[in-house]
Structures are given as C-alpha cells and as structure tokens.
Design a protein around this motif. Structure first.
Motif, PDB file in Angstrom:
ATOM      1  N   TRP A 172       0.834  -1.207   0.000  1.00  0.00           N
ATOM      2  CA  TRP A 172       0.000   0.000   0.000  1.00  0.00           C
ATOM      3  C   TRP A 172       0.868   1.256   0.000  1.00  0.00           C
ATOM      4  CZ3 TRP A 172      -4.420  -1.216  -1.715  1.00  0.00           C
ATOM      5  CH2 TRP A 172      -4.973  -2.448  -1.401  1.00  0.00           C
ATOM      6  N   TYR A 173       1.957   1.215   0.743  1.00  0.00           N
ATOM      7  CA  TYR A 173       2.880   2.349   0.716  1.00  0.00           C
ATOM      8  C   TYR A 173       3.600   2.427  -0.627  1.00  0.00           C
ATOM      9  CZ  TYR A 173       2.138   3.503   5.588  1.00  0.00           C
ATOM     10  OH  TYR A 173       1.578   3.905   6.759  1.00  0.00           O
ATOM     11  N   ALA A 174       3.827   1.277  -1.256  1.00  0.00           N
ATOM     12  CA  ALA A 174       4.436   1.281  -2.586  1.00  0.00           C
ATOM     13  C   ALA A 174       3.496   1.951  -3.589  1.00  0.00           C
ATOM     14  CB  ALA A 174       4.766  -0.140  -3.035  1.00  0.00           C
ATOM     15  N   LEU A 175       2.196   1.700  -3.462  1.00  0.00           N
ATOM     16  CA  LEU A 175       1.224   2.377  -4.327  1.00  0.00           C
ATOM     17  C   LEU A 175       1.199   3.874  -4.054  1.00  0.00           C
ATOM     18  CD1 LEU A 175      -1.802  -0.100  -4.312  1.00  0.00           C
ATOM     19  CD2 LEU A 175      -0.257   0.409  -6.207  1.00  0.00           C
TER      20      LEU A 175
ATOM     21  N   ASP B 122      10.622  10.558  -0.620  1.00  0.00           N
ATOM     22  CA  ASP B 122      11.030  10.007   0.669  1.00  0.00           C
ATOM     23  C   ASP B 122      10.593  10.927   1.807  1.00  0.00           C
ATOM     24  OD1 ASP B 122      12.417   8.775   2.826  1.00  0.00           O
ATOM     25  OD2 ASP B 122      14.232   9.906   2.356  1.00  0.00           O
ATOM     26  N   PHE B 123      10.727  12.219   1.601  1.00  0.00           N
ATOM     27  CA  PHE B 123      10.326  13.197   2.614  1.00  0.00           C
ATOM     28  C   PHE B 123       8.810  13.233   2.798  1.00  0.00           C
ATOM     29  CE2 PHE B 123       9.104  17.594   3.657  1.00  0.00           C
ATOM     30  CZ  PHE B 123       9.722  17.715   4.892  1.00  0.00           C
ATOM     31  N   LEU B 124       8.060  13.034   1.730  1.00  0.00           N
ATOM     32  CA  LEU B 124       6.606  13.187   1.773  1.00  0.00           C
ATOM     33  C   LEU B 124       5.858  11.934   2.216  1.00  0.00           C
ATOM     34  CD1 LEU B 124       6.074  15.237  -1.508  1.00  0.00           C
ATOM     35  CD2 LEU B 124       6.034  16.089   0.851  1.00  0.00           C
ATOM     36  N   VAL B 125       6.386  10.752   1.928  1.00  0.00           N
ATOM     37  CA  VAL B 125       5.676   9.500   2.216  1.00  0.00           C
ATOM     38  C   VAL B 125       6.289   8.848   3.457  1.00  0.00           C
ATOM     39  CG1 VAL B 125       5.048   7.233   1.329  1.00  0.00           C
ATOM     40  CG2 VAL B 125       5.106   9.183  -0.217  1.00  0.00           C
ATOM     41  N   PRO B 126       5.497   8.663   4.513  1.00  0.00           N
ATOM     42  CA  PRO B 126       6.060   8.161   5.768  1.00  0.00           C
ATOM     43  C   PRO B 126       6.538   6.708   5.724  1.00  0.00           C
ATOM     44  CG  PRO B 126       3.683   8.401   5.947  1.00  0.00           C
ATOM     45  CD  PRO B 126       4.082   8.988   4.628  1.00  0.00           C
ATOM     46  N   GLY B 127       5.951   5.841   4.930  1.00  0.00           N
ATOM     47  CA  GLY B 127       6.342   4.436   4.888  1.00  0.00           C
ATOM     48  C   GLY B 127       7.430   4.130   3.883  1.00  0.00           C
ATOM     49  N   PHE B 128       8.085   5.167   3.366  1.00  0.00           N
ATOM     50  CA  PHE B 128       9.115   5.029   2.333  1.00  0.00           C
ATOM     51  C   PHE B 128      10.376   5.719   2.825  1.00  0.00           C
ATOM     52  CE2 PHE B 128      10.908   6.812  -1.746  1.00  0.00           C
ATOM     53  CZ  PHE B 128      11.342   5.606  -2.266  1.00  0.00           C
ATOM     54  N   ASN B 129      11.503   5.001   2.810  1.00  0.00           N
ATOM     55  CA  ASN B 129      12.743   5.558   3.317  1.00  0.00           C
ATOM     56  C   ASN B 129      13.892   5.230   2.369  1.00  0.00           C
ATOM     57  OD1 ASN B 129      14.593   6.762   5.006  1.00  0.00           O
ATOM     58  ND2 ASN B 129      14.869   4.923   6.255  1.00  0.00           N
ATOM     59  N   VAL B 130      14.627   6.264   1.993  1.00  0.00           N
ATOM     60  CA  VAL B 130      15.820   6.116   1.150  1.00  0.00           C
ATOM     61  C   VAL B 130      16.999   6.609   1.982  1.00  0.00           C
ATOM     62  CG1 VAL B 130      16.933   6.782  -1.006  1.00  0.00           C
ATOM     63  CG2 VAL B 130      14.466   6.495  -0.930  1.00  0.00           C
ATOM     64  N   ASP B 131      18.074   5.813   2.032  1.00  0.00           N
ATOM     65  CA  ASP B 131      19.198   6.109   2.920  1.00  0.00           C
ATOM     66  C   ASP B 131      20.137   7.197   2.419  1.00  0.00           C
ATOM     67  OD1 ASP B 131      18.234   4.300   4.723  1.00  0.00           O
ATOM     68  OD2 ASP B 131      19.565   2.677   4.098  1.00  0.00           O
ATOM     69  N   GLY B 132      20.016   7.639   1.192  1.00  0.00           N
ATOM     70  CA  GLY B 132      20.894   8.700   0.718  1.00  0.00           C
ATOM     71  C   GLY B 132      20.742   8.937  -0.773  1.00  0.00           C
ATOM     72  N   PHE B 133      21.552   9.887  -1.254  1.00  0.00           N
ATOM     73  CA  PHE B 133      21.470  10.289  -2.654  1.00  0.00           C
ATOM     74  C   PHE B 133      21.776   9.135  -3.602  1.00  0.00           C
ATOM     75  CE2 PHE B 133      23.639  11.720  -6.488  1.00  0.00           C
ATOM     76  CZ  PHE B 133      22.668  12.514  -7.045  1.00  0.00           C
ATOM     77  N   TRP B 134      22.841   8.376  -3.317  1.00  0.00           N
ATOM     78  CA  TRP B 134      23.243   7.310  -4.240  1.00  0.00           C
ATOM     79  C   TRP B 134      22.213   6.188  -4.285  1.00  0.00           C
ATOM     80  CZ3 TRP B 134      26.438   8.920  -7.600  1.00  0.00           C
ATOM     81  CH2 TRP B 134      27.373   9.888  -7.270  1.00  0.00           C
ATOM     82  N   TRP B 135      21.570   5.908  -3.141  1.00  0.00           N
ATOM     83  CA  TRP B 135      20.486   4.926  -3.149  1.00  0.00           C
ATOM     84  C   TRP B 135      19.296   5.446  -3.952  1.00  0.00           C
ATOM     85  CZ3 TRP B 135      21.633   0.223  -2.201  1.00  0.00           C
ATOM     86  CH2 TRP B 135      22.606  -0.112  -1.277  1.00  0.00           C
TER      87      TRP B 135
END
Length: 119
Positions: free
Chosen positions: A30-33, A78-91
């Motif tokens: 659901w968070y992916a959607l 990443d900033f807007l969606v709470p269930g989505f997290n990216v560890d950095g620019f390269w990711w």
C-alpha cells in the motif's frame, strides 16, 4: 482499465526495487502504491520546473544532470511518504534507474509501449 493496471504495476515496481536495494525501504504494497502516486505527481509538477531551471547545467553535462534531478525527486518522495525511506542520494539514484528498468519491462510485457507508439 490500462491506467489502473499501469498504476498497480508501478506499485509493484517500487516494491520489487526496494527488495533489490538495501538502502531503500518500503513498509508494504500500500505504501508502494502511495509512493507510485506521489512520484507520478512529482514527475508531473516538480520535474519540469527543475529541468527548466537547470537547463544550462544539463546542457553542459550532456543531459547527465537529469539523473541528479531524478534522484532529488526520489528524495522528495522520501520526505513526503512516511512508509518510504531512502538512505541517501546514491540509493535514490540507483532506485530511479532500477525503477525505470522495471517500468520499461512492465510496459513491454503489457504491450503499453506498442500502443503508445501507434497513437
């Protein structure tokens, strides 16, 4: 109907990409959607503005700066969606590249690319 299928496949592409990359985390489908929807909106609204303001540097780098813009949009999502997290620019950069590959594969499988080329 193809719009709904494309949306569901985009969510699947987000989820599959997060499974491939250790630095990208999606809580569930659901968070992916939600990520797919917010990413689509950001690509429609924010991306053209960023491209316009970075035309000189995009020209100097022969278009490679567009990859940076894609990564920045992923970080915005990443900033807007709470269930989505990216560890950095390269990711974020890797996520955008792999996501583009998955979306292209899904377009080939469903025949969407052929339909768009006929129109």
């Amino acid at each position: 109907m193809s719009g709904i299928l494309r949306f569901l496949l985009s969510g699947l592409a987000v989820l599959l990409t997060s499974y491939l990359l250790n630095g990208v985390h999606v809580r569930d489908y659901w968070y992916a959607l939600l990520v797919a929807a917010v990413l689509s909106l950001a690509n429609v609204i924010v991306r053209p503005v960023l491209i316009f303001f970075t035309i000189p540097i995009t020209f100097i780098t022969l278009g490679l700066f567009l990859l940076v813009i894609n990564a920045l949009i992923i970080l915005l999502v990443d900033f807007l969606v709470p269930g989505f997290n990216v560890d950095g620019f390269w990711w974020a950069l890797a996520f955008s590249l792999i996501l583009a590959i998955f979306n292209s594969l899904f377009d080939d499988i469903t025949g969407e690319k052929a339909k768009r080329n006929q129109d």
